[in-house]
Design a protein around this motif. Structure first.
Motif, PDB file in Angstrom:
ATOM      1  N   ARG A   1       2.256   0.095 -13.875  1.00 15.48           N
ATOM      2  CA  ARG A   1       0.943  -0.578 -13.550  1.00 15.48           C
ATOM      3  C   ARG A   1       1.231  -0.902 -12.000  1.00 15.48           C
ATOM      4  NH1 ARG A   1      -2.132   0.449 -17.440  1.00 15.48           N
ATOM      5  NH2 ARG A   1      -1.034   0.170 -19.485  1.00 15.48           N
ATOM      6  N   ILE A   2       0.150  -0.559 -11.311  1.00 17.73           N
ATOM      7  CA  ILE A   2      -0.029  -0.942 -10.065  1.00 17.73           C
ATOM      8  C   ILE A   2       0.497  -2.216  -9.366  1.00 17.73           C
ATOM      9  CG2 ILE A   2      -1.616  -0.720  -7.931  1.00 17.73           C
ATOM     10  CD1 ILE A   2      -1.093   1.963  -9.208  1.00 17.73           C
TER      11      ILE A   2
ATOM     12  N   VAL B   1       2.149   7.007  -6.688  1.00 17.95           N
ATOM     13  CA  VAL B   1       1.086   7.952  -6.821  1.00 17.95           C
ATOM     14  C   VAL B   1       1.538   9.555  -6.469  1.00 17.95           C
ATOM     15  CG1 VAL B   1      -1.372   8.574  -6.681  1.00 17.95           C
ATOM     16  CG2 VAL B   1      -0.627   6.257  -6.986  1.00 17.95           C
TER      17      VAL B   1
ATOM     18  N   LEU C   1      -5.139  -4.975 -10.887  1.00 18.01           N
ATOM     19  CA  LEU C   1      -4.403  -4.059 -10.697  1.00 18.01           C
ATOM     20  C   LEU C   1      -3.142  -3.911 -12.005  1.00 18.01           C
ATOM     21  CD1 LEU C   1      -3.926  -4.699  -7.123  1.00 18.01           C
ATOM     22  CD2 LEU C   1      -4.940  -2.892  -8.008  1.00 18.01           C
TER      23      LEU C   1
ATOM     24  N   VAL D   1       2.357   2.046  -3.392  1.00 16.21           N
ATOM     25  CA  VAL D   1       1.659   2.578  -4.349  1.00 16.21           C
ATOM     26  C   VAL D   1       1.268   3.925  -3.964  1.00 16.21           C
ATOM     27  CG1 VAL D   1      -0.623   2.488  -5.329  1.00 16.21           C
ATOM     28  CG2 VAL D   1       0.457   0.212  -5.004  1.00 16.21           C
TER      29      VAL D   1
ATOM     30  N   VAL E   1      -4.390   6.538 -11.819  1.00 18.01           N
ATOM     31  CA  VAL E   1      -4.705   6.695 -10.424  1.00 18.01           C
ATOM     32  C   VAL E   1      -4.581   8.405 -10.413  1.00 18.01           C
ATOM     33  CG1 VAL E   1      -4.200   6.563  -8.045  1.00 18.01           C
ATOM     34  CG2 VAL E   1      -3.935   4.618  -9.462  1.00 18.01           C
TER      35      VAL E   1
ATOM     36  N   ARG F   1       0.803  -1.180   0.089  1.00 16.35           N
ATOM     37  CA  ARG F   1      -0.082   0.061  -0.241  1.00 16.35           C
ATOM     38  C   ARG F   1       0.679   1.230   0.205  1.00 16.35           C
ATOM     39  NH1 ARG F   1      -2.949  -2.890   4.002  1.00 16.35           N
ATOM     40  NH2 ARG F   1      -2.016  -1.605   5.519  1.00 16.35           N
TER      41      ARG F   1
ATOM     42  N   SER G   1      -2.637   2.081 -14.375  1.00 15.83           N
ATOM     43  CA  SER G   1      -1.213   2.581 -14.214  1.00 15.83           C
ATOM     44  C   SER G   1      -1.332   3.797 -13.191  1.00 15.83           C
ATOM     45  CB  SER G   1      -0.804   3.082 -15.735  1.00 15.83           C
ATOM     46  OG  SER G   1      -1.706   4.323 -15.863  1.00 15.83           O
ATOM     47  N   LEU G   2      -0.071   4.003 -12.809  1.00 13.72           N
ATOM     48  CA  LEU G   2      -0.112   5.381 -12.038  1.00 13.72           C
ATOM     49  C   LEU G   2      -0.826   6.715 -12.580  1.00 13.72           C
ATOM     50  CD1 LEU G   2       3.558   5.358 -10.779  1.00 13.72           C
ATOM     51  CD2 LEU G   2       1.556   5.030  -9.246  1.00 13.72           C
TER      52      LEU G   2
END
Length: 142
Positions: A60-61, A15, A109, A11, A117, A8, A113-114
């Motif tokens: 990619r997440i 972001v 996920l 990510v 988000v 978490r 992609s970032l």
């Protein structure tokens, strides 16, 4: 699904980086402060992310989570192992259900992609569907 703070936070930090860098260098201290993450922990995460070549907005997440050694799975069993996690080494009756849930989470996920988000392109209809499905219906056990 088990997803620790490692996945978490990775990510969240990526972001933040994508939202605030605008092509300019940004310090990990700034990210740590904005996201309320320990700087030393963030440095460890970014070492793994850099090693995986993931410090970019097209990332990619799922790749971020996997780069910090965070498996995406919903079962207690080792993915692909012929034995289960029960005491007698068998799989539980719902094993395939949870394994497929983990696969679907990974696929989702992997599709985000970032940039998705950051630009809020992941705000689908899930909230509406949840309200329609669960908001007006009540379940009763007999």
């Amino acid at each position: 699904m088990r997803l620790s703070t490692k996945g978490r936070y990775a990510v969240m930090a990526m972001v933040d980086l994508a939202q605030h860098s605008a092509g300019d260098p940004i310090s990990l201290a700034e990210i740590a402060e904005r996201q309320e993450i320990s700087l030393s922990y963030l440095e460890q995460l970014f070492a793994m992310l850099r090693k995986g070549g993931l410090v970019k907005s097209e990332t990619r997440i799922a790749d971020i989570i996997l780069a910090v050694d965070e498996p995406i799975r919903a079962t207690r069993c080792t993915p692909g192992a012929p034995i289960g996690c029960r005491g007698n080494r068998t799989r539980c009756a719902t094993h395939d259900l949870w394994e497929e849930l983990g696969n679907q989470i990974h696929l989702y996920l992997s599709s985000v992609s970032l940039a998705d988000v950051c630009e809020q392109r992941v705000l689908g209809s899930s909230g509406r569907v949840h309200r329609e499905t669960f908001g007006s219906a009540t379940a009763t056990a007999t």
